[in-house]
Design a protein around this motif. Sequence first.
Motif, PDB file in Angstrom:
ATOM      1  N   ALA A  69     -14.821  12.771 -13.961  1.00  0.00           N
ATOM      2  CA  ALA A  69     -15.955  13.229 -13.147  1.00  0.00           C
ATOM      3  C   ALA A  69     -15.539  13.826 -11.812  1.00  0.00           C
ATOM      4  CB  ALA A  69     -16.925  12.074 -12.905  1.00  0.00           C
ATOM      5  N   ALA A  70     -14.261  13.653 -11.452  1.00  0.00           N
ATOM      6  CA  ALA A  70     -13.788  14.146 -10.164  1.00  0.00           C
ATOM      7  C   ALA A  70     -12.285  14.342 -10.225  1.00  0.00           C
ATOM      8  CB  ALA A  70     -14.144  13.158  -9.065  1.00  0.00           C
ATOM      9  N   HIS A  71     -11.765  15.051  -9.234  1.00  0.00           N
ATOM     10  CA  HIS A  71     -10.319  15.186  -9.081  1.00  0.00           C
ATOM     11  C   HIS A  71      -9.837  13.970  -8.292  1.00  0.00           C
ATOM     12  CE1 HIS A  71     -10.225  19.422 -10.420  1.00  0.00           C
ATOM     13  NE2 HIS A  71     -11.426  19.475  -9.858  1.00  0.00           N
ATOM     14  N   ARG A  72      -8.936  13.221  -8.869  1.00  0.00           N
ATOM     15  CA  ARG A  72      -8.464  12.004  -8.213  1.00  0.00           C
ATOM     16  C   ARG A  72      -7.232  12.268  -7.364  1.00  0.00           C
ATOM     17  NH1 ARG A  72      -9.049   7.147 -12.708  1.00  0.00           N
ATOM     18  NH2 ARG A  72     -11.277   6.792 -12.402  1.00  0.00           N
ATOM     19  N   LEU A  73      -7.044  11.427  -6.371  1.00  0.00           N
ATOM     20  CA  LEU A  73      -5.912  11.552  -5.455  1.00  0.00           C
ATOM     21  C   LEU A  73      -4.584  11.543  -6.225  1.00  0.00           C
ATOM     22  CD1 LEU A  73      -5.159  11.649  -2.445  1.00  0.00           C
ATOM     23  CD2 LEU A  73      -4.974   9.156  -2.507  1.00  0.00           C
ATOM     24  N   GLN A 111     -20.034  20.636  -5.875  1.00  0.00           N
ATOM     25  CA  GLN A 111     -19.311  21.769  -6.449  1.00  0.00           C
ATOM     26  C   GLN A 111     -17.885  21.356  -6.816  1.00  0.00           C
ATOM     27  OE1 GLN A 111     -19.642  25.572  -4.372  1.00  0.00           O
ATOM     28  NE2 GLN A 111     -21.343  24.775  -3.145  1.00  0.00           N
ATOM     29  N   LEU A 112     -17.236  20.646  -5.894  1.00  0.00           N
ATOM     30  CA  LEU A 112     -15.901  20.093  -6.113  1.00  0.00           C
ATOM     31  C   LEU A 112     -15.874  18.709  -5.478  1.00  0.00           C
ATOM     32  CD1 LEU A 112     -13.225  22.851  -5.283  1.00  0.00           C
ATOM     33  CD2 LEU A 112     -13.465  21.606  -7.446  1.00  0.00           C
ATOM     34  N   LEU A 113     -15.323  17.721  -6.182  1.00  0.00           N
ATOM     35  CA  LEU A 113     -15.262  16.363  -5.647  1.00  0.00           C
ATOM     36  C   LEU A 113     -13.827  15.852  -5.733  1.00  0.00           C
ATOM     37  CD1 LEU A 113     -16.594  13.773  -4.546  1.00  0.00           C
ATOM     38  CD2 LEU A 113     -17.121  13.133  -6.922  1.00  0.00           C
ATOM     39  N   LEU A 114     -13.242  15.537  -4.577  1.00  0.00           N
ATOM     40  CA  LEU A 114     -11.915  14.928  -4.518  1.00  0.00           C
ATOM     41  C   LEU A 114     -12.106  13.443  -4.224  1.00  0.00           C
ATOM     42  CD1 LEU A 114      -8.837  14.960  -4.449  1.00  0.00           C
ATOM     43  CD2 LEU A 114      -8.962  15.691  -2.043  1.00  0.00           C
ATOM     44  N   ASP A 115     -11.699  12.605  -5.160  1.00  0.00           N
ATOM     45  CA  ASP A 115     -11.903  11.166  -5.078  1.00  0.00           C
ATOM     46  C   ASP A 115     -10.594  10.504  -4.666  1.00  0.00           C
ATOM     47  OD1 ASP A 115     -12.443   8.493  -5.441  1.00  0.00           O
ATOM     48  OD2 ASP A 115     -12.697   8.607  -7.613  1.00  0.00           O
ATOM     49  N   THR A 116     -10.511  10.025  -3.418  1.00  0.00           N
ATOM     50  CA  THR A 116      -9.270   9.390  -2.937  1.00  0.00           C
ATOM     51  C   THR A 116      -9.240   7.898  -3.229  1.00  0.00           C
ATOM     52  OG1 THR A 116     -10.072   8.816  -0.709  1.00  0.00           O
ATOM     53  CG2 THR A 116      -9.231  11.060  -1.045  1.00  0.00           C
ATOM     54  N   ARG A 117     -10.289   7.364  -3.853  1.00  0.00           N
ATOM     55  CA  ARG A 117     -10.384   5.922  -4.091  1.00  0.00           C
ATOM     56  C   ARG A 117     -10.412   5.548  -5.568  1.00  0.00           C
ATOM     57  NH1 ARG A 117      -8.961   3.103   0.437  1.00  0.00           N
ATOM     58  NH2 ARG A 117      -9.824   4.134   2.282  1.00  0.00           N
ATOM     59  N   GLY A 118     -10.375   6.530  -6.459  1.00  0.00           N
ATOM     60  CA  GLY A 118     -10.425   6.215  -7.884  1.00  0.00           C
ATOM     61  C   GLY A 118     -11.728   5.575  -8.288  1.00  0.00           C
ATOM     62  N   PRO A 171      -4.164   3.001  -4.071  1.00  0.00           N
ATOM     63  CA  PRO A 171      -3.882   4.029  -3.071  1.00  0.00           C
ATOM     64  C   PRO A 171      -5.138   4.458  -2.329  1.00  0.00           C
ATOM     65  CG  PRO A 171      -3.984   5.023  -5.238  1.00  0.00           C
ATOM     66  CD  PRO A 171      -4.129   3.537  -5.439  1.00  0.00           C
ATOM     67  N   GLY A 172      -4.939   5.223  -1.290  1.00  0.00           N
ATOM     68  CA  GLY A 172      -6.072   5.718  -0.521  1.00  0.00           C
ATOM     69  C   GLY A 172      -5.623   6.795   0.443  1.00  0.00           C
ATOM     70  N   PRO A 173      -6.530   7.291   1.266  1.00  0.00           N
ATOM     71  CA  PRO A 173      -6.219   8.402   2.171  1.00  0.00           C
ATOM     72  C   PRO A 173      -5.423   8.004   3.399  1.00  0.00           C
ATOM     73  CG  PRO A 173      -8.478   7.697   2.482  1.00  0.00           C
ATOM     74  CD  PRO A 173      -7.951   6.903   1.317  1.00  0.00           C
ATOM     75  N   ILE A 214       0.844  -1.196   0.000  1.00  0.00           N
ATOM     76  CA  ILE A 214       0.000   0.000   0.000  1.00  0.00           C
ATOM     77  C   ILE A 214       0.880   1.247   0.000  1.00  0.00           C
ATOM     78  CG2 ILE A 214      -1.656   1.351   1.351  1.00  0.00           C
ATOM     79  CD1 ILE A 214      -2.923  -1.272   2.248  1.00  0.00           C
ATOM     80  N   ALA A 215       1.979   1.196   0.750  1.00  0.00           N
ATOM     81  CA  ALA A 215       2.889   2.343   0.767  1.00  0.00           C
ATOM     82  C   ALA A 215       3.470   2.597  -0.616  1.00  0.00           C
ATOM     83  CB  ALA A 215       4.016   2.100   1.778  1.00  0.00           C
ATOM     84  N   LEU A 216       3.844   1.542  -1.324  1.00  0.00           N
ATOM     85  CA  LEU A 216       4.393   1.702  -2.670  1.00  0.00           C
ATOM     86  C   LEU A 216       3.396   2.404  -3.585  1.00  0.00           C
ATOM     87  CD1 LEU A 216       6.390   1.200  -4.982  1.00  0.00           C
ATOM     88  CD2 LEU A 216       5.389  -1.095  -5.235  1.00  0.00           C
ATOM     89  N   VAL A 217       2.150   1.956  -3.567  1.00  0.00           N
ATOM     90  CA  VAL A 217       1.166   2.531  -4.477  1.00  0.00           C
ATOM     91  C   VAL A 217       0.750   3.931  -4.012  1.00  0.00           C
ATOM     92  CG1 VAL A 217      -0.999   1.655  -3.480  1.00  0.00           C
ATOM     93  CG2 VAL A 217      -0.750   1.828  -5.964  1.00  0.00           C
ATOM     94  N   ASN A 218       0.824   4.205  -2.692  1.00  0.00           N
ATOM     95  CA  ASN A 218       0.566   5.562  -2.211  1.00  0.00           C
ATOM     96  C   ASN A 218       1.642   6.531  -2.700  1.00  0.00           C
ATOM     97  OD1 ASN A 218      -1.879   5.246  -0.870  1.00  0.00           O
ATOM     98  ND2 ASN A 218      -0.931   4.737   1.094  1.00  0.00           N
TER      99      ASN A 218
END
Length: 402
Positions: A398-402, A385-392, A242-244, A206-210
């Motif tokens: 459609a959103a701003h990805r991590l 209004q604004l969407l931050l997607d931390t999970r893809g 990856p994720g938050p 998970i660290a590698l992909v983060n």
Amino acid sequence: MPADLAVIGLGPYGLHLAQAAVAAGIPTLGYRNGPEAGSLSPAELRRMLSGGFRPTTAPAELGRVRTAVICAPTPPGADGGLDLSRLEAAARTLAAHLRPHTTVILESPVHPGTTEEFLRPLLEEGSGLRAGRDFHLAYSPSRVDPGNRDVTPATTPKVIGGLTPACTESAAAFYGRLTDKVVRARGPREAETVQLLETNYRHVNIALVNEMAVLCHDLGVDLWDVIRCAETKPFGFQAFRPGPGVGGHSVPQDLISQAGRGLRMVELAQQVNSRMPGYVVQRAATLLNEHGKSARGARVLLLGVTYKPDLADLQGTPAQEIALRLMELGASVSYHDPHVPAWSILDRPIPRADSLYEAAADADLTILLQQHRTYDLQGLSVKAQLLLDTRGAAPTGAAHRL
């Protein structure tokens, strides 16, 4: 009906084992080892009770079973190692009522050597019995993937390492009633180290992909497309996303406090993963700034605050640190989660959004932290209004990805 099995500790690991045992027709006693409790729906609890499960807080009942499995939690301690106080309490309680010929199995996450050097003396001193001669003692790493409907206890092999060959065989006979495959380790230390390797494998990957997520954002590369393509390789690659941050009950272990030398890769992975909540907040502040808004006074909606999708479990969830950091920046934070009716940070209640789409439309920024099955990301991307997607999880573009 007398119980064959006692599960000591009714957190997620203990309840998972108890459910598997009841499903296999084993009369099971559930002994609560402190305030911990896993998540069972009323329907699941009714099924377990009708199948032979009996919760108890009476220690004397532990002396009436043939097999006792200790699933006490071992959270991180103040010194960076594992806190074994709950395991010690469980061992002392069991030892006071331990009978000859009982099989005792430890499933709690522990450092290698704990079964022999920590648990064994407690059981022997408290019972007057000798492990390997008067009772069987073994270790088996708990293999639980909460919410995974494709994996069952019957199809998940169980690793067992006993103090003696007879201890291993006794534990194998018990687990053979639950699973299709039992794997015998050379001893408890090997079995404990299996758990160590499996847990650290998750955190390191998970660290590698983060780290890749941060790099790809800087390079303008779509990491989720990279992963989609890479996972078509039929050998040498397993996809992680990856994720938050990394939540859950499994704790990465670098063994510095126990062995005097650490696993450098694990230590680095912990550093990488622990930085992700701060990175999410940094990205959130940048997004707001790019759209002419400041984090101070901004209305931020967090979607999904559990550590895993479609579960009510908040253990180690990165949502807590993210919410706290946003509030420290002066943001007004609210949340929505179908599995969490109330949520507090440092004893401060966080407002819960009742109407998801209205809340997303009202918020200056919506951050998807957990992809619950009920979330319609296409619909949310239109309303927010604004969407931050931390999970893809949202459709491309459609959103701003991590």
